[in-house]
Design a protein around this motif. Structure first.
Motif, mmCIF file in Angstrom:
data_model
loop_
_atom_site.group_PDB
_atom_site.id
_atom_site.type_symbol
_atom_site.label_atom_id
_atom_site.label_comp_id
_atom_site.label_asym_id
_atom_site.label_seq_id
_atom_site.Cartn_x
_atom_site.Cartn_y
_atom_site.Cartn_z
ATOM 1 N N THR A 158 2.621 4.217 -10.353
ATOM 2 C CA THR A 158 1.507 5.127 -10.626
ATOM 3 C C THR A 158 1.916 6.166 -11.663
ATOM 4 O O THR A 158 1.138 6.521 -12.554
ATOM 5 N N HIS A 202 7.725 -2.071 -3.658
ATOM 6 C CA HIS A 202 7.133 -1.048 -2.790
ATOM 7 C C HIS A 202 7.096 0.338 -3.418
ATOM 8 O O HIS A 202 6.609 1.280 -2.801
ATOM 9 N N ILE A 254 2.935 -2.201 -4.411
ATOM 10 C CA ILE A 254 2.534 -1.771 -5.759
ATOM 11 C C ILE A 254 1.201 -2.408 -6.131
ATOM 12 O O ILE A 254 0.271 -1.735 -6.592
ATOM 13 N N ARG A 255 1.094 -3.704 -5.912
ATOM 14 C CA ARG A 255 -0.136 -4.413 -6.268
ATOM 15 C C ARG A 255 -1.316 -3.918 -5.445
ATOM 16 O O ARG A 255 -2.427 -3.758 -5.969
ATOM 17 N N ALA A 282 -1.660 -0.918 -4.100
ATOM 18 C CA ALA A 282 -2.009 0.453 -4.486
ATOM 19 C C ALA A 282 -2.808 0.471 -5.788
ATOM 20 O O ALA A 282 -3.827 1.171 -5.892
ATOM 21 N N LEU A 283 -2.370 -0.298 -6.781
ATOM 22 C CA LEU A 283 -3.112 -0.325 -8.048
ATOM 23 C C LEU A 283 -4.486 -0.956 -7.862
ATOM 24 O O LEU A 283 -5.478 -0.485 -8.441
ATOM 25 N N ASP A 297 5.209 2.124 -5.251
ATOM 26 C CA ASP A 297 3.894 2.269 -5.889
ATOM 27 C C ASP A 297 3.728 3.616 -6.573
ATOM 28 O O ASP A 297 3.013 3.730 -7.570
ATOM 29 N N ASP A 298 4.401 4.660 -6.053
ATOM 30 C CA ASP A 298 4.256 5.963 -6.700
ATOM 31 C C ASP A 298 4.962 5.995 -8.054
ATOM 32 O O ASP A 298 4.500 6.643 -8.994
#
Length: 201
Positions: free
Chosen positions: A139, A133, A20-21, A23-24, A135-136
């Protein structure tokens, strides 16, 4: 117990991984460092991306770098807990204006690592730099906060999704008479057979 071990591994993945971190941070870096472009796409390494079809879709729908929508497969499976979000496995594409707006929104968050919150069955909550995990999903929270909606044409009049997270079609084999015989034959992946052109005819 294998099931308990699997649950423990999944819990550790949810709490300890940093997808997540990453991806952002990636979206923030793109919007603040790259020169302007038409579209920016986040794709998994195993995603099949057909650039010509993407261009055709954008032109057909009058989409350009100033559009404020996102392109991807809208995932509804966890709607009751997290709302709609773009499925990361199918790819997420943003027009440049939307990518810049996303990066600007992340400016005051990208260096603030937060502890993981939970919503529903152990899901992250809010547009934050949390561990995990999904991340979508995160988002999707960010897009909801931005009021960034999916483009209305992502599902055709026939119900076909323009972005899809499913495997490629498989060849099911034939019986002695040359008829399709799906129940016994071993499936061969079209990609491994070099039959991608068959998908586009």
């Amino acid at each position: 117990n294998a099931n308990l071990a699997d649950l423990a591994a999944r819990k550790k993945q949810k709490l300890a991984t940093n997808l997540i971190r990453k991806a952002l941070a990636m979206w923030h870096w793109i919007g603040t460092n790259l020169p302007p472009s038409d579209f920016v796409c986040r794709l998994d390494p195993d995603t099949l991306f057909l650039a010509n079809r993407f261009r055709h879709y954008a032109q057909e729908n009058c989409l350009g770098n100033q559009s404020m929508v996102y392109l991807g497969q809208v995932q509804h499976t966890m709607k009751v807990w997290v709302g709609d979000f773009p499925d990361g496995g199918a790819g997420i594409c943003l027009p440049w204006k939307a990518a810049k707006a996303f990066a600007a929104m992340l400016e005051d968050r990208v260096h603030k690592y937060a502890e993981g919150g939970e919503a529903g069955p152990g899901l992250p909550e809010g547009c934050r730099m949390v561990p995990g995990h999904l991340d979508d999903v995160i988002t999707g929270f960010c897009f909801q906060e931005m009021n960034l909606l999916p483009h209305h044409g992502l599902v055709s009049a026939f119900g076909q999704t323009r972005f899809n997270n499913q495997p490629l079609p498989h060849d099911i084999g034939e019986d002695e008479g040359g008829r399709p015989f799906p129940c016994v034959a071993v499936a061969n992946d079209w990609m491994l057979e070099g039959r991608l052109p068959d998908l586009f005819q």
